[in-house]
Write a protein that holds these residues in place. Structure first.
Motif, mmCIF file in Angstrom:
data_model
loop_
_atom_site.group_PDB
_atom_site.id
_atom_site.type_symbol
_atom_site.label_atom_id
_atom_site.label_comp_id
_atom_site.label_asym_id
_atom_site.label_seq_id
_atom_site.Cartn_x
_atom_site.Cartn_y
_atom_site.Cartn_z
ATOM 1 N N MET A 169 0.843 -1.197 0.000
ATOM 2 C CA MET A 169 0.000 0.000 0.000
ATOM 3 C C MET A 169 0.873 1.239 0.000
ATOM 4 O O MET A 169 0.668 2.145 -0.785
ATOM 5 C CB MET A 169 -0.884 -0.029 1.256
ATOM 6 C CG MET A 169 -1.980 0.984 1.249
ATOM 7 S SD MET A 169 -3.396 0.494 0.254
ATOM 8 C CE MET A 169 -4.073 -0.805 1.247
ATOM 9 N N GLU A 210 -8.317 20.935 2.575
ATOM 10 C CA GLU A 210 -7.240 19.943 2.525
ATOM 11 C C GLU A 210 -6.085 20.367 3.406
ATOM 12 O O GLU A 210 -5.483 19.552 4.098
ATOM 13 C CB GLU A 210 -6.726 19.813 1.099
ATOM 14 C CG GLU A 210 -7.554 18.906 0.243
ATOM 15 C CD GLU A 210 -6.972 18.817 -1.143
ATOM 16 O OE1 GLU A 210 -7.722 19.003 -2.097
ATOM 17 O OE2 GLU A 210 -5.760 18.576 -1.245
ATOM 18 N N ASP A 249 -6.716 19.654 7.014
ATOM 19 C CA ASP A 249 -6.529 18.249 7.379
ATOM 20 C C ASP A 249 -5.040 17.922 7.508
ATOM 21 O O ASP A 249 -4.626 17.212 8.428
ATOM 22 C CB ASP A 249 -7.170 17.329 6.320
ATOM 23 C CG ASP A 249 -8.690 17.307 6.424
ATOM 24 O OD1 ASP A 249 -9.340 16.796 5.485
ATOM 25 O OD2 ASP A 249 -9.229 17.787 7.438
ATOM 26 N N GLY A 264 -13.481 22.233 11.655
ATOM 27 C CA GLY A 264 -13.685 21.033 10.843
ATOM 28 C C GLY A 264 -14.443 19.929 11.538
ATOM 29 O O GLY A 264 -14.777 18.930 10.930
ATOM 30 N N GLY A 265 -14.683 20.052 12.827
ATOM 31 C CA GLY A 265 -15.451 19.042 13.542
ATOM 32 C C GLY A 265 -14.671 17.768 13.788
ATOM 33 O O GLY A 265 -13.496 17.646 13.483
ATOM 34 N N LEU A 266 -15.374 16.789 14.362
ATOM 35 C CA LEU A 266 -14.742 15.505 14.648
ATOM 36 C C LEU A 266 -14.297 14.830 13.363
ATOM 37 O O LEU A 266 -13.392 14.003 13.361
ATOM 38 C CB LEU A 266 -15.716 14.588 15.386
ATOM 39 C CG LEU A 266 -16.128 15.050 16.781
ATOM 40 C CD1 LEU A 266 -17.198 14.139 17.326
ATOM 41 C CD2 LEU A 266 -14.933 15.062 17.702
ATOM 42 N N GLY A 267 -14.943 15.177 12.253
ATOM 43 C CA GLY A 267 -14.584 14.568 10.977
ATOM 44 C C GLY A 267 -13.125 14.794 10.613
ATOM 45 O O GLY A 267 -12.475 13.915 10.051
ATOM 46 N N VAL A 283 -11.114 12.285 12.449
ATOM 47 C CA VAL A 283 -11.309 10.958 11.845
ATOM 48 C C VAL A 283 -10.467 10.835 10.580
ATOM 49 O O VAL A 283 -9.873 9.794 10.314
ATOM 50 C CB VAL A 283 -12.799 10.741 11.521
ATOM 51 C CG1 VAL A 283 -13.004 9.463 10.752
ATOM 52 C CG2 VAL A 283 -13.602 10.699 12.800
ATOM 53 N N ARG A 284 -10.377 11.932 9.813
ATOM 54 C CA ARG A 284 -9.597 11.863 8.570
ATOM 55 C C ARG A 284 -8.117 11.687 8.855
ATOM 56 O O ARG A 284 -7.423 11.010 8.121
ATOM 57 C CB ARG A 284 -9.836 13.121 7.730
ATOM 58 C CG ARG A 284 -11.083 13.002 6.872
ATOM 59 C CD ARG A 284 -11.213 14.183 5.952
ATOM 60 N NE ARG A 284 -11.719 15.352 6.665
ATOM 61 C CZ ARG A 284 -13.000 15.532 6.972
ATOM 62 N NH1 ARG A 284 -13.897 14.647 6.623
ATOM 63 N NH2 ARG A 284 -13.369 16.608 7.629
ATOM 64 N N SER A 339 -7.787 7.980 9.617
ATOM 65 C CA SER A 339 -8.054 6.986 8.578
ATOM 66 C C SER A 339 -7.080 7.098 7.419
ATOM 67 O O SER A 339 -6.964 6.173 6.621
ATOM 68 C CB SER A 339 -9.481 7.123 8.061
ATOM 69 O OG SER A 339 -9.592 8.288 7.294
ATOM 70 N N ASP A 340 -6.369 8.207 7.318
ATOM 71 C CA ASP A 340 -5.511 8.384 6.152
ATOM 72 C C ASP A 340 -4.207 7.626 6.346
ATOM 73 O O ASP A 340 -3.484 7.836 7.316
ATOM 74 C CB ASP A 340 -5.228 9.873 5.931
ATOM 75 C CG ASP A 340 -4.825 10.158 4.503
ATOM 76 O OD1 ASP A 340 -4.358 9.223 3.810
ATOM 77 O OD2 ASP A 340 -4.975 11.308 4.060
ATOM 78 N N ARG A 341 -3.913 6.745 5.390
ATOM 79 C CA ARG A 341 -2.690 5.953 5.490
ATOM 80 C C ARG A 341 -1.448 6.779 5.211
ATOM 81 O O ARG A 341 -0.353 6.361 5.505
ATOM 82 C CB ARG A 341 -2.744 4.819 4.475
ATOM 83 C CG ARG A 341 -3.673 3.728 4.858
ATOM 84 C CD ARG A 341 -2.879 2.514 5.186
ATOM 85 N NE ARG A 341 -3.706 1.419 5.575
ATOM 86 C CZ ARG A 341 -3.302 0.157 5.547
ATOM 87 N NH1 ARG A 341 -2.090 -0.121 5.116
ATOM 88 N NH2 ARG A 341 -4.088 -0.797 5.954
ATOM 89 N N ARG A 342 -1.622 7.923 4.592
ATOM 90 C CA ARG A 342 -0.457 8.748 4.249
ATOM 91 C C ARG A 342 -0.073 9.505 5.505
ATOM 92 O O ARG A 342 -0.659 10.532 5.847
ATOM 93 C CB ARG A 342 -0.808 9.720 3.114
ATOM 94 C CG ARG A 342 -1.195 9.010 1.847
ATOM 95 C CD ARG A 342 -1.748 9.964 0.839
ATOM 96 N NE ARG A 342 -2.904 10.688 1.360
ATOM 97 C CZ ARG A 342 -3.530 11.647 0.703
ATOM 98 N NH1 ARG A 342 -3.107 12.000 -0.499
ATOM 99 N NH2 ARG A 342 -4.563 12.261 1.226
ATOM 100 N N SER A 366 -9.283 10.931 2.013
ATOM 101 C CA SER A 366 -8.318 10.517 3.033
ATOM 102 C C SER A 366 -8.357 9.019 3.255
ATOM 103 O O SER A 366 -8.127 8.530 4.357
ATOM 104 C CB SER A 366 -8.605 11.228 4.361
ATOM 105 O OG SER A 366 -8.501 12.615 4.203
ATOM 106 N N SER A 420 -15.107 10.077 7.003
ATOM 107 C CA SER A 420 -16.162 11.093 7.162
ATOM 108 C C SER A 420 -16.340 11.914 5.904
ATOM 109 O O SER A 420 -16.414 13.133 5.966
ATOM 110 C CB SER A 420 -15.829 12.089 8.284
ATOM 111 O OG SER A 420 -15.873 11.495 9.522
ATOM 112 N N ALA A 472 -17.172 15.809 5.688
ATOM 113 C CA ALA A 472 -18.226 16.056 6.662
ATOM 114 C C ALA A 472 -17.611 16.446 8.000
ATOM 115 O O ALA A 472 -16.519 16.014 8.335
ATOM 116 C CB ALA A 472 -19.085 14.803 6.822
ATOM 117 N N PRO A 473 -18.324 17.251 8.782
ATOM 118 C CA PRO A 473 -17.780 17.713 10.055
ATOM 119 C C PRO A 473 -17.959 16.737 11.204
ATOM 120 O O PRO A 473 -17.558 17.018 12.316
ATOM 121 C CB PRO A 473 -18.588 18.986 10.332
ATOM 122 C CG PRO A 473 -19.887 18.746 9.663
ATOM 123 C CD PRO A 473 -19.603 17.904 8.454
ATOM 124 N N GLY A 474 -18.604 15.608 10.942
ATOM 125 C CA GLY A 474 -18.904 14.734 12.073
ATOM 126 C C GLY A 474 -18.237 13.389 11.931
ATOM 127 O O GLY A 474 -17.256 13.218 11.227
#
Lengths: 153, 368
Positions: free
Chosen positions: A18, A103, A106, A138-141, A144-145, A148-151, B205, B228, B245-247
């Protein structure tokens, strides 16, 4: 429990494939990426002295050095970002974050977590105040990003 | 836009499917059984219990016109259920030939095929083999690299979208000779023999692809991923637009009308997105404002009562007491736990149904 003594990520064939796939997506070699980070440094430091945090951040966050074997480039880029974060005044943080592209926000959050994992080298108080503003925006999202991002930066 | 109907089952609802006029619903109570409930007034009464699977049933789909059910389970099996003259549901085994659990099953628009996503890195496209009088499968394997979590059919009955844990959403051809007629050439491709890859997309992502859906006209495909985000890809224009998304991540989505996408997941509320130029914009979080239970300290970006509880403890030095917790400990949204499945309403394009880990089955209207 023998697996805890092993560097399982190095042995995991799929993980290697990957990250190698990601590296193939970048057309540059490791040396080129490292030199790109150094070139960015001059422009970024100039922007910091001018007091323009947004421009400095945009330059520092562009083209992050993703990939394996790039630890020196990654840590020098992280130090660069940290310089900008510490140079920005506390009351300006909110407006700088609001003016960043999605972007870039993030990627900035990835650098903040990079710094928080190394409290000996980075000022975690400053990082936490930036973290608060980015998550407000940007919120909790956005967290999460980063997860979750492998980079990994 | 808002809640039409809600019902609390005394168990987690891990899968649900309505029949053609919503008088019956098939639910999986987080076990190896499928329960069929009959509508009576405002209640649902238990009609039939379909117990054939050995392990948890992961997905149920009800074909509205032919009135057949397909169920698939972690026991690597799928069954097609038909109702006989006495009203009993009889299972027919499907020869799936997968070596791992099945994750989702969907009937095709013409209801002559169905697709089963599985952990065996393949999608099994099943059609009825007359000569042996059972359902036969063909496997779509290349280039799927890991567990497939979700499938969705294109309106032309041939193209199939799938997404999974290899973090890619793909559109492939599931053309079966003898069952399908050659489809009209579209932006996805012209010659489409079985297993042709027509498109491959990833979320900004990364992250597992939890849900995938075609637009009603089939020109675009949308998918939600564990980062998200909601991503919409249109091959004709080459656009791949992502909305961050923000959540918390979404796990399911539906595309009921041309300009409306509804997503739902770990934030426990369906979110309605509408087309905004080239991109998509969040219009409404369903079910969060027409409730009278609101907390004065509720944070604007999340309906997170645990967060508020600790913040109150921190800032006001108030120890946590059950009664004083924001909203009495319950969430602002209608669902009190993750929404696991969302389906388009078979009777109306303006309605969707959701079921979740809190045992609630809710029907919503998304008519503006």
């Amino acid at each position: 429990m023998a697996h805890r003594k092993l560097a399982i990520d190095d042995l995991d064939v799929e993980n290697q494939e990957m990250t190698e796939q990601m590296q193939f997506m970048s057309t540059r070699s490791n040396e080129e990426v490292a030199s790109m980070v150094d070139q960015k440094a001059a422009a970024v430091r100039a922007a910091i002295t001018r007091g323009n945090s947004i421009e400095a951040l945009e330059k520092a966050l562009a083209d992050p050095p993703y990939g394996r074997g790039l630890e020196p480039a990654q840590s020098s880029n992280a130090q660069l970002v940290s310089e900008i974060l510490m140079a920005t005044r506390a009351q300006d943080i909110a407006s700088v974050v609001a003016n960043l592209a999605d972007e870039d926000r993030d990627v900035l959050l990835k650098y903040i977590y990079h710094g928080l994992a190394r409290p000996a080298e980075f000022n975690c108080g400053v990082l936490l105040s930036w973290h608060e503003r980015i998550v407000e925006n940007g919120g909790l999202g956005s967290i999460v990003r980063v997860m979750s991002d492998r980079r990994v930066v | 836009m808002g809640l039409l109907d809600e019902y609390n089952f005394p168990f987690c609802v891990t899968a649900h499917a309505f029949n053609h006029d919503k008088t019956q619903v098939a639910v999986c109570p987080n076990s190896n059984e499928v329960h069929i409930y009959q509508r009576s007034g405002t209640q649902w009464t238990l009609g039939h219990v379909l117990a054939e699977h050995d392990l948890r049933v992961t997905s149920i789909d009800w074909a509205p016109r032919t009135n057949r059910l397909v169920t698939c389970s972690q026991d690597k099996n799928a069954y097609v259920w038909t109702q006989d003259a006495t009203g009993t549901w009889r299972p027919t085994l499907v020869h799936l030939r997968i070596q791992r659990a099945a994750t989702q099953a969907k009937w095709s628009p013409q209801e002559n095929k169905f697709a089963v996503a599985s952990g065996d890195k393949c999608v099994a496209v099943c059609y009825f083999g007359e000569d042996n009088d059972w359902w036969v499968s063909k496997h779509i394997k290349r280039p799927i690299a890991s567990t497939v979590l979700c499938v969705a059919w294109h309106p032309n009955n041939v193209l199939l979208a799938c997404g999974g844990t290899d973090m890619k959403a793909r559109v492939l051809s599931a053309f079966i000779k003898g069952v399908d007629e050659k489809p009209v050439a579209s932006a996805w491709g012209e010659r489409l023999p079985f297993n042709t890859l027509c498109g491959e997309f990833a979320a900004p992502s990364g992250g597992w692809i939890h849900g995938v859906a075609f637009s009603p006209d089939g020109e675009s495909v949308a998918f939600v991923s564990h980062d998200s985000s909601l991503t919409v890809a249109t091959p004709a224009s080459g656009d791949v637009v992502s909305v961050r998304a923000p959540g918390l991540p979404f796990v399911t989505l539906a595309w009921p009308a041309a300009d409306t996408i509804v997503t739902a997941g770990h934030d426990c509320s369906p979110m309605v997105y509408t087309r905004d130029g080239a991109s998509w914009r969040l219009v409404k979080r369903l079910g969060e404002d027409d409730r009278s239970r609101r907390s004065a300290t509720a944070s604007p970006s999340s309906g997170n009562s645990a967060f508020n509880l600790f913040r109150q403890m921190d800032s006001r030095n108030q120890p946590a007491r059950p009664g004083s917790a924001a909203d009495g400990g319950s969430l602002r949204s209608i669902h009190q736990n993750t929404i696991t499945e969302m389906h388009r309403d078979p009777t109306s394009d303006a309605d969707i149904s959701t079921s979740g880990l809190d045992g609630k089955l809710a029907q919503w209207s998304i008519r503006a």
